[in-house]
Design an enzyme around this catalytic site. Structure first.
Site, PDB file in Angstrom:
ATOM      1  N   TYR A  47       0.822  -1.212   0.000  1.00 48.06           N
ATOM      2  CA  TYR A  47       0.000   0.000   0.000  1.00 48.06           C
ATOM      3  C   TYR A  47       0.859   1.266   0.000  1.00 48.06           C
ATOM      4  O   TYR A  47       0.349   2.357  -0.266  1.00 48.06           O
ATOM      5  CB  TYR A  47      -0.917   0.044   1.230  1.00 48.06           C
TER       6      TYR A  47
ATOM      7  N   HIS B 257       0.819 -11.700   2.026  1.00 45.02           N
ATOM      8  CA  HIS B 257      -0.289 -11.040   1.338  1.00 45.02           C
ATOM      9  C   HIS B 257      -0.958 -11.943   0.307  1.00 45.02           C
ATOM     10  O   HIS B 257      -2.190 -11.953   0.187  1.00 45.02           O
ATOM     11  CB  HIS B 257       0.222  -9.762   0.668  1.00 45.02           C
TER      12      HIS B 257
ATOM     13  N   SER C 254      -3.008 -14.417   3.754  1.00 47.55           N
ATOM     14  CA  SER C 254      -4.062 -13.666   3.078  1.00 47.55           C
ATOM     15  C   SER C 254      -4.282 -14.249   1.694  1.00 47.55           C
ATOM     16  O   SER C 254      -3.316 -14.611   1.008  1.00 47.55           O
ATOM     17  CB  SER C 254      -3.665 -12.195   2.980  1.00 47.55           C
TER      18      SER C 254
ATOM     19  N   GLN D 112      -6.792 -13.436   5.762  1.00 46.97           N
ATOM     20  CA  GLN D 112      -7.522 -12.267   5.279  1.00 46.97           C
ATOM     21  C   GLN D 112      -7.948 -12.495   3.830  1.00 46.97           C
ATOM     22  O   GLN D 112      -7.116 -12.733   2.963  1.00 46.97           O
ATOM     23  CB  GLN D 112      -6.645 -11.007   5.372  1.00 46.97           C
TER      24      GLN D 112
ATOM     25  N   PRO E 168     -15.229  -5.518   2.735  1.00 43.41           N
ATOM     26  CA  PRO E 168     -16.405  -6.087   3.396  1.00 43.41           C
ATOM     27  C   PRO E 168     -17.727  -5.469   2.964  1.00 43.41           C
ATOM     28  O   PRO E 168     -18.783  -6.045   3.236  1.00 43.41           O
ATOM     29  CB  PRO E 168     -16.127  -5.818   4.878  1.00 43.41           C
TER      30      PRO E 168
ATOM     31  N   THR F 292     -13.031   7.154   4.650  1.00 44.57           N
ATOM     32  CA  THR F 292     -12.552   8.495   4.978  1.00 44.57           C
ATOM     33  C   THR F 292     -13.749   9.317   5.441  1.00 44.57           C
ATOM     34  O   THR F 292     -14.905   8.974   5.171  1.00 44.57           O
ATOM     35  CB  THR F 292     -11.900   9.190   3.765  1.00 44.57           C
TER      36      THR F 292
ATOM     37  N   GLU G 220     -19.653   6.261  10.191  1.00 46.85           N
ATOM     38  CA  GLU G 220     -20.766   5.411   9.751  1.00 46.85           C
ATOM     39  C   GLU G 220     -20.428   3.939   9.956  1.00 46.85           C
ATOM     40  O   GLU G 220     -21.238   3.169  10.488  1.00 46.85           O
ATOM     41  CB  GLU G 220     -21.067   5.660   8.279  1.00 46.85           C
ATOM     42  N   ASN G 221     -19.225   3.543   9.554  1.00 41.65           N
ATOM     43  CA  ASN G 221     -18.870   2.132   9.631  1.00 41.65           C
ATOM     44  C   ASN G 221     -18.772   1.631  11.068  1.00 41.65           C
ATOM     45  O   ASN G 221     -19.217   0.517  11.375  1.00 41.65           O
ATOM     46  CB  ASN G 221     -17.557   1.881   8.894  1.00 41.65           C
TER      47      ASN G 221
END
Length: 269
Positions: free
Chosen positions: A42, A100, A130, A152, A180, A224, A230-231
């Site tokens: 990332y 990963h 993952s 993951q 998700p 963001t 909210e999440n």
């Protein structure tokens, strides 16, 4: 249940603006997240680490996970690149280190003993994988000295991953759901939209609540701004039997992350 890990985490995939990434991580911790997920690939580990330091939450209260690039899976590369990740993150220990993908330089006999070595050194607390399919998990269990703590994978109501979840329950490890909410691509599905309307919550909260209602499952939505709050509100959403039955009964299947070399397209290694 497996070892302790906050079940709602904060994902940082595609958080490639340094300031937005650091601020989003800081905000997430301030509103209640205690699990932060990143990856070498990332290219934001330094920003994630800064966000943790700039928050009011103590480092020891944050469960921090990162992932090894598929180019860094030879034994020595695992060791060296993990030290580089620790330096970028500004930490002495990583709580969970994932392989990963079982691709490119991944060799179970070479890669996995390096993860055991990292546990022995105290650089990582837990070993994760993952995007592993059942055959990869079985092979890894034969090689590793430490237990697999988490796998993951992409998981959401349109990709329920029942076989992988059954393996996790049998062998007592976490399935950590990435993508998700499937990037919002199916918020208008009747089972999701109508449940959200009936329970007075958002489609994203329905998807996350459904995941968190499943034993041995954690979720790491990326967000963001207002979506960070909210999440985390999904923790207050209680799905009833009707909601669970409708979502469990979705028979369409859709992947957000897919490519020809992905492990699920091969029947043998």
């Amino acid at each position: 249940m497996p070892g302790e890990m906050p079940r709602l985490g904060f994902g940082t995939y595609a958080h490639d603006d340094p300031e937005v990434c650091a601020e989003s991580v800081r905000q997430a911790l301030e509103v209640g997240y205690r699990h932060v997920d990143t990856a070498q690939g990332y290219e934001n580990e330094a920003d994630v680490g800064r966000g943790i330091r700039e928050s009011s939450v103590d480092r020891e209260d944050v469960f921090l996970a990162t992932k090894l690039l598929t180019e860094n899976l030879a034994y020595d590369d695992v060791i060296h690149s993990t030290k580089e990740s620790m330096d970028r993150l500004g930490v002495d220990t990583i709580d969970l280190l994932y392989v990963h993908w079982p691709l490119n330089t991944y060799d179970p006999a070479d890669t996995l003993p390096a993860l055991d070595e990292l546990v022995d050194r105290g650089w990582i607390r837990h070993v994760g994988v993952s995007n592993f399919e059942p055959r990869h998990l079985e092979e890894a269990r034969d090689v590793l000295e430490n237990p697999i703590f988490a796998n993951q994978v992409e998981m959401h109501p349109m990709l329920q991953q029942d076989a992988l979840l059954a393996d996790a329950r049998e062998h007592d490890y976490w399935v950590v759901a990435y993508s998700p909410i499937a990037r919002g691509e199916f918020f208008d599905h009747p089972a999701i939209a109508e449940t959200a309307a009936r329970l007075d919550c958002t489609p994203a909260q329905v998807c996350l609540a459904w995941l968190l209602d499943r034993e041995h499952v954690a979720a790491i939505p990326k967000a963001t701004g207002e979506h960070v709050v909210e999440n985390v509100g999904a923790l207050d959403v209680a799905l009833d039997a009707e909601a669970r039955e409708r979502i469990d009964g979705i028979d369409e299947e859709h992947r957000v992350v897919d490519f020809d070399e992905a492990p699920w397209h091969a029947t043998t290694d």
